[in-house]
Design a protein around this motif. Sequence first.
Motif, PDB file in Angstrom:
ATOM      1  N   VAL A   1      15.952 -36.043  -2.517  1.00 16.67           N
ATOM      2  CA  VAL A   1      14.335 -35.836  -2.308  1.00 16.67           C
ATOM      3  C   VAL A   1      13.770 -36.565  -3.603  1.00 16.67           C
ATOM      4  O   VAL A   1      14.103 -36.242  -4.491  1.00 16.67           O
ATOM      5  CB  VAL A   1      14.371 -34.208  -2.510  1.00 16.67           C
TER       6      VAL A   1
ATOM      7  N   THR B   1       5.186 -35.131   3.744  1.00 19.43           N
ATOM      8  CA  THR B   1       6.798 -35.262   3.448  1.00 19.43           C
ATOM      9  C   THR B   1       7.305 -35.304   4.864  1.00 19.43           C
ATOM     10  O   THR B   1       7.036 -34.603   5.700  1.00 19.43           O
ATOM     11  CB  THR B   1       7.206 -33.907   2.739  1.00 19.43           C
TER      12      THR B   1
ATOM     13  N   GLU C   1      11.374 -36.423   6.350  1.00 14.59           N
ATOM     14  CA  GLU C   1      12.673 -36.670   6.259  1.00 14.59           C
ATOM     15  C   GLU C   1      13.351 -37.678   6.951  1.00 14.59           C
ATOM     16  O   GLU C   1      12.910 -37.830   8.125  1.00 14.59           O
ATOM     17  CB  GLU C   1      13.624 -35.408   6.639  1.00 14.59           C
TER      18      GLU C   1
ATOM     19  N   ARG D   1      21.049 -36.364   6.858  1.00 18.71           N
ATOM     20  CA  ARG D   1      19.950 -36.597   6.084  1.00 18.71           C
ATOM     21  C   ARG D   1      20.097 -37.616   4.987  1.00 18.71           C
ATOM     22  O   ARG D   1      20.869 -37.492   4.089  1.00 18.71           O
ATOM     23  CB  ARG D   1      19.194 -35.385   5.656  1.00 18.71           C
TER      24      ARG D   1
ATOM     25  N   THR E   1      14.440 -37.430   1.616  1.00 17.15           N
ATOM     26  CA  THR E   1      13.203 -36.604   1.895  1.00 17.15           C
ATOM     27  C   THR E   1      12.105 -37.398   1.177  1.00 17.15           C
ATOM     28  O   THR E   1      12.154 -37.568  -0.340  1.00 17.15           O
ATOM     29  CB  THR E   1      13.165 -35.447   1.409  1.00 17.15           C
TER      30      THR E   1
END
Length: 207
Positions: A21, A110, A112, A132, A135
Amino acid sequence: MLWRDLVSLISVSEVETSDNVFELAETSRDVLADKKSVNRDEFYKAISNDLRPTVAFKIRAIEYAGEQRLKHNGTDYMIVRTYSRNDETIELVCQAFDDVQTNLALLRDTVEIWHNTFIENSMGESSPMEERLFTLPARVENRGGSSGITDGVIETTNNIIVTIRYREGITPDMFLKIGGQRFDIRYIEDPFNRHETLILTAERVVL
């Protein structure tokens, strides 16, 4: 040479706050500079690359560490080119921030980035699993959509343009998730091949 202008050199970087992230972080420091006008030759060279330089600042070369931005008298600039005549000084050619198409300050959303990995079960069969990857801070612009009927099924599409900081390894087989909704990547563009940002055209299909 008169070092009579105080400028803030600003570095923008992505900082990993947790597992994959990332957020944008800025650091700045003040140096003395000599403000100059952009000469005609420099201006027309920049025009050919779709840039609009407005001012240049000469500083001591030892004080420049590759910063991307500069602030002077309350105005933000993007450093679009550097030029050094010798080892002692370096000239930073700048464009007003509002005129820069790849303005990283606009990355206020934001997103992903996901991809599919394939796992094999006990019977040797492979099935996809969503994973994932990152991010990231982004700019998301809605570009409308359309609807139609395919094989008797009504399909509605929603198109978006997503701008992110340049990152290697982003491919069209990946997809985005925004607010839990999936968007498939259709096109990827690196504006002017400057490796500053990536523009992703993505589409969400609702059946």
